[in-house]
Design a protein around this motif. Structure first.
Motif, PDB file in Angstrom:
ATOM      1  N   VAL A   1       0.846  -1.193   0.000  1.00 11.63           N
ATOM      2  CA  VAL A   1       0.000   0.000   0.000  1.00 11.63           C
ATOM      3  C   VAL A   1       0.878   1.239   0.000  1.00 11.63           C
ATOM      4  O   VAL A   1       1.811   1.345   0.795  1.00 11.63           O
ATOM      5  N   SER A   2       0.587   2.171  -0.896  1.00 13.38           N
ATOM      6  CA  SER A   2       1.344   3.420  -0.952  1.00 13.38           C
ATOM      7  C   SER A   2       0.392   4.588  -1.110  1.00 13.38           C
ATOM      8  O   SER A   2      -0.749   4.436  -1.558  1.00 13.38           O
ATOM      9  N   THR A   3       0.887   5.766  -0.742  1.00 17.55           N
ATOM     10  CA  THR A   3       0.092   6.994  -0.842  1.00 17.55           C
ATOM     11  C   THR A   3       0.866   8.021  -1.652  1.00 17.55           C
ATOM     12  O   THR A   3       2.075   8.187  -1.459  1.00 17.55           O
ATOM     13  N   SER A   4       0.182   8.700  -2.553  1.00 17.79           N
ATOM     14  CA  SER A   4       0.836   9.703  -3.387  1.00 17.79           C
ATOM     15  C   SER A   4      -0.057  10.923  -3.550  1.00 17.79           C
ATOM     16  O   SER A   4      -1.264  10.874  -3.312  1.00 17.79           O
ATOM     17  N   SER A   5       0.582  12.023  -3.963  1.00 16.71           N
ATOM     18  CA  SER A   5      -0.132  13.271  -4.223  1.00 16.71           C
ATOM     19  C   SER A   5       0.053  13.610  -5.698  1.00 16.71           C
ATOM     20  O   SER A   5       1.129  14.061  -6.100  1.00 16.71           O
ATOM     21  N   PRO A   6      -0.952  13.388  -6.529  1.00 15.72           N
ATOM     22  CA  PRO A   6      -0.801  13.626  -7.972  1.00 15.72           C
ATOM     23  C   PRO A   6      -0.610  15.101  -8.277  1.00 15.72           C
ATOM     24  O   PRO A   6      -1.244  15.959  -7.665  1.00 15.72           O
ATOM     25  N   SER A   7       0.267  15.396  -9.208  1.00 13.17           N
ATOM     26  CA  SER A   7       0.496  16.783  -9.599  1.00 13.17           C
ATOM     27  C   SER A   7      -0.733  17.330 -10.312  1.00 13.17           C
ATOM     28  O   SER A   7      -1.410  16.624 -11.058  1.00 13.17           O
ATOM     29  N   GLY A   8      -1.016  18.575 -10.052  1.00 15.09           N
ATOM     30  CA  GLY A   8      -2.136  19.224 -10.702  1.00 15.09           C
ATOM     31  C   GLY A   8      -3.491  18.902 -10.115  1.00 15.09           C
ATOM     32  O   GLY A   8      -4.517  19.303 -10.670  1.00 15.09           O
ATOM     33  N   ALA A   9      -3.519  18.170  -9.005  1.00 12.29           N
ATOM     34  CA  ALA A   9      -4.787  17.813  -8.352  1.00 12.29           C
ATOM     35  C   ALA A   9      -4.685  18.150  -6.876  1.00 12.29           C
ATOM     36  O   ALA A   9      -4.545  17.275  -6.029  1.00 12.29           O
ATOM     37  N   GLY A  10      -4.729  19.433  -6.583  1.00 12.39           N
ATOM     38  CA  GLY A  10      -4.595  19.880  -5.207  1.00 12.39           C
ATOM     39  C   GLY A  10      -5.700  19.339  -4.321  1.00 12.39           C
ATOM     40  O   GLY A  10      -6.865  19.272  -4.715  1.00 12.39           O
ATOM     41  N   GLY A  11      -5.315  18.922  -3.128  1.00 16.91           N
ATOM     42  CA  GLY A  11      -6.284  18.406  -2.177  1.00 16.91           C
ATOM     43  C   GLY A  11      -6.646  16.946  -2.380  1.00 16.91           C
ATOM     44  O   GLY A  11      -7.502  16.417  -1.667  1.00 16.91           O
ATOM     45  N   VAL A  12      -6.004  16.272  -3.337  1.00 17.57           N
ATOM     46  CA  VAL A  12      -6.311  14.878  -3.620  1.00 17.57           C
ATOM     47  C   VAL A  12      -5.139  13.989  -3.209  1.00 17.57           C
ATOM     48  O   VAL A  12      -3.986  14.308  -3.494  1.00 17.57           O
ATOM     49  N   ARG A  13      -5.438  12.878  -2.550  1.00 17.62           N
ATOM     50  CA  ARG A  13      -4.444  11.853  -2.242  1.00 17.62           C
ATOM     51  C   ARG A  13      -4.878  10.558  -2.905  1.00 17.62           C
ATOM     52  O   ARG A  13      -6.069  10.241  -2.923  1.00 17.62           O
ATOM     53  N   VAL A  14      -3.918   9.826  -3.420  1.00 22.63           N
ATOM     54  CA  VAL A  14      -4.197   8.532  -4.041  1.00 22.63           C
ATOM     55  C   VAL A  14      -3.588   7.430  -3.175  1.00 22.63           C
ATOM     56  O   VAL A  14      -2.381   7.433  -2.920  1.00 22.63           O
ATOM     57  N   VAL A  15      -4.422   6.523  -2.712  1.00 22.68           N
ATOM     58  CA  VAL A  15      -3.970   5.352  -1.960  1.00 22.68           C
ATOM     59  C   VAL A  15      -4.033   4.166  -2.913  1.00 22.68           C
ATOM     60  O   VAL A  15      -5.102   3.840  -3.431  1.00 22.68           O
ATOM     61  N   THR A  16      -2.871   3.554  -3.154  1.00 22.20           N
ATOM     62  CA  THR A  16      -2.769   2.510  -4.178  1.00 22.20           C
ATOM     63  C   THR A  16      -2.356   1.177  -3.567  1.00 22.20           C
ATOM     64  O   THR A  16      -1.408   1.109  -2.777  1.00 22.20           O
ATOM     65  N   VAL A  17      -3.073   0.126  -3.954  1.00 23.07           N
ATOM     66  CA  VAL A  17      -2.732  -1.243  -3.550  1.00 23.07           C
ATOM     67  C   VAL A  17      -1.972  -1.902  -4.692  1.00 23.07           C
ATOM     68  O   VAL A  17      -2.387  -1.825  -5.851  1.00 23.07           O
ATOM     69  N   ASP A  18      -0.873  -2.546  -4.358  1.00 22.36           N
ATOM     70  CA  ASP A  18      -0.069  -3.229  -5.373  1.00 22.36           C
ATOM     71  C   ASP A  18       0.527  -4.479  -4.755  1.00 22.36           C
ATOM     72  O   ASP A  18       1.596  -4.447  -4.154  1.00 22.36           O
ATOM     73  N   ARG A  19      -0.180  -5.593  -4.886  1.00 24.64           N
ATOM     74  CA  ARG A  19       0.307  -6.879  -4.368  1.00 24.64           C
ATOM     75  C   ARG A  19       0.074  -7.955  -5.422  1.00 24.64           C
ATOM     76  O   ARG A  19      -0.983  -8.585  -5.464  1.00 24.64           O
ATOM     77  N   PRO A  20       1.061  -8.148  -6.285  1.00 22.16           N
ATOM     78  CA  PRO A  20       0.930  -9.162  -7.328  1.00 22.16           C
ATOM     79  C   PRO A  20       0.719 -10.546  -6.709  1.00 22.16           C
ATOM     80  O   PRO A  20       1.141 -10.789  -5.573  1.00 22.16           O
ATOM     81  N   PRO A  21       0.052 -11.455  -7.434  1.00 22.20           N
ATOM     82  CA  PRO A  21      -0.384 -11.259  -8.817  1.00 22.20           C
ATOM     83  C   PRO A  21      -1.784 -10.687  -8.978  1.00 22.20           C
ATOM     84  O   PRO A  21      -2.128 -10.185 -10.028  1.00 22.20           O
ATOM     85  N   VAL A  22      -2.636 -10.768  -7.906  1.00 17.07           N
ATOM     86  CA  VAL A  22      -4.049 -10.392  -8.105  1.00 17.07           C
ATOM     87  C   VAL A  22      -4.573  -9.440  -7.036  1.00 17.07           C
ATOM     88  O   VAL A  22      -5.778  -9.240  -6.910  1.00 17.07           O
ATOM     89  N   ASN A  23      -3.670  -8.848  -6.253  1.00 12.26           N
ATOM     90  CA  ASN A  23      -4.087  -7.933  -5.188  1.00 12.26           C
ATOM     91  C   ASN A  23      -5.035  -8.595  -4.184  1.00 12.26           C
ATOM     92  O   ASN A  23      -5.995  -7.986  -3.702  1.00 12.26           O
ATOM     93  N   ALA A  24      -4.762  -9.868  -3.870  1.00 15.47           N
ATOM     94  CA  ALA A  24      -5.417 -10.533  -2.755  1.00 15.47           C
ATOM     95  C   ALA A  24      -4.596 -10.205  -1.512  1.00 15.47           C
ATOM     96  O   ALA A  24      -3.395 -10.503  -1.463  1.00 15.47           O
ATOM     97  N   LEU A  25      -5.209  -9.589  -0.528  1.00 16.11           N
ATOM     98  CA  LEU A  25      -4.445  -9.040   0.592  1.00 16.11           C
ATOM     99  C   LEU A  25      -4.338 -10.000   1.775  1.00 16.11           C
ATOM    100  O   LEU A  25      -5.326 -10.623   2.167  1.00 16.11           O
TER     101      LEU A  25
END
Length: 249
Positions: A3-27
């Motif tokens: 799980v990671s968190t990022s702040s996309p450029s050009g989208a003030g006030g927005v945070r993106v929480v991303t799940v990345d667990r290969p192969p199928v994002n079963a946690l």
């Protein structure tokens, strides 16, 4: 990193929480807790006015890591998964700001718990949604599927383990927009930016107000469902069904 968190450029006030667990994002158990912590932290940030919940890889979420449960001769992993899912679903629901789910590919099991508690859903054309719980020796998340489709369709999907497409959910009004897969991130960020353009204090009040008028207490309802999952395990039914996972012809 799962799980990671990022702040996309050009989208003030927005945070993106991303799940990345290969192969199928079963946690695994810890992954659900990590996701809950990330969503809560994003929502508590006074600079954030909208959170986007996204995923990398082949699909949005395949639910609980069944193999982790199979490796555990006792019930510790099951209890951990039950509690971890409840924490993650509650974190999305109770996030202090609106949550937009960006769904690509499969959204199954626990994935339904996440998107069912989100405030808005943007999906790719290849997205499918379903609860294969009865095929996996489990129960649960009907609470959240019922927020996406009408009651009788929810029951039919639950009993059959079938899936519905993003286009079908769009017709039911539970998906905001369906876009080509390549445009999913941009579409989700565009909606999030539109929401984040509102006054932050009013958005937080609006989120609390909308949760307060919900006709169903989703956290209590889901925990009630989980009791039957544990009963199925104590009876030995869950293990018998779960052991067929990955062995289908």
């Amino acid at each position: 990193m799962t799980v990671s968190t990022s702040s996309p450029s050009g989208a003030g006030g927005v945070r993106v929480v991303t799940v990345d667990r290969p192969p199928v994002n079963a946690l695994p158990v810890q992954g659900w807790y990590d996701l809950a912590d990330a969503v809560r932290a994003a929502g508590r940030d006074p600079e954030v006015r909208c959170v986007v919940l996204a995923a990398e890889g082949r699909g949005f979420n395949a639910g609980v890591d069944i193999k982790e449960l199979q490796r555990d001769p006792g019930h510790a992993s099951l209890i951990g998964a039950n509690r971890g899912c409840a924490e993650a679903f509650a974190a999305v629901y109770a996030c202090e700001v609106p949550v937009v789910a960006a769904v690509r590919g499969f959204c199954l099991g626990g994935g339904i718990g996440l998107v069912g508690n989100a405030d808005a859903i943007v999906a790719s054309e290849d997205a499918v949604f379903g609860l294969p719980e009865l095929d996996r020796g489990a129960l649960g998340a009907a609470t959240h599927l019922a927020r996406l489709v009408p009651q009788h369709l929810m029951r039919t999907l639950y009993y059959t383990s079938r899936t519905v497409t993003a286009a079908e959910l769009l017709a039911h009004g539970s998906v905001w927009q369906v876009v080509p897969s390549a445009g999913l991130q941009d579409a989700a960020l565009a909606l999030a930016a539109e929401i984040a353009a509102k006054d932050g204090h009013l958005l937080r009040l609006a989120k609390a107000a909308l949760n307060g008028i919900d006709p169903v207490d989703v956290q209590r309802s889901y925990r009630f469902e989980q009791g039957f999952t544990f009963e199925a395990n104590l009876a030995g039914t869950a293990a018998r069904v779960r052991d067929t996972f990955g062995k289908e012809a």
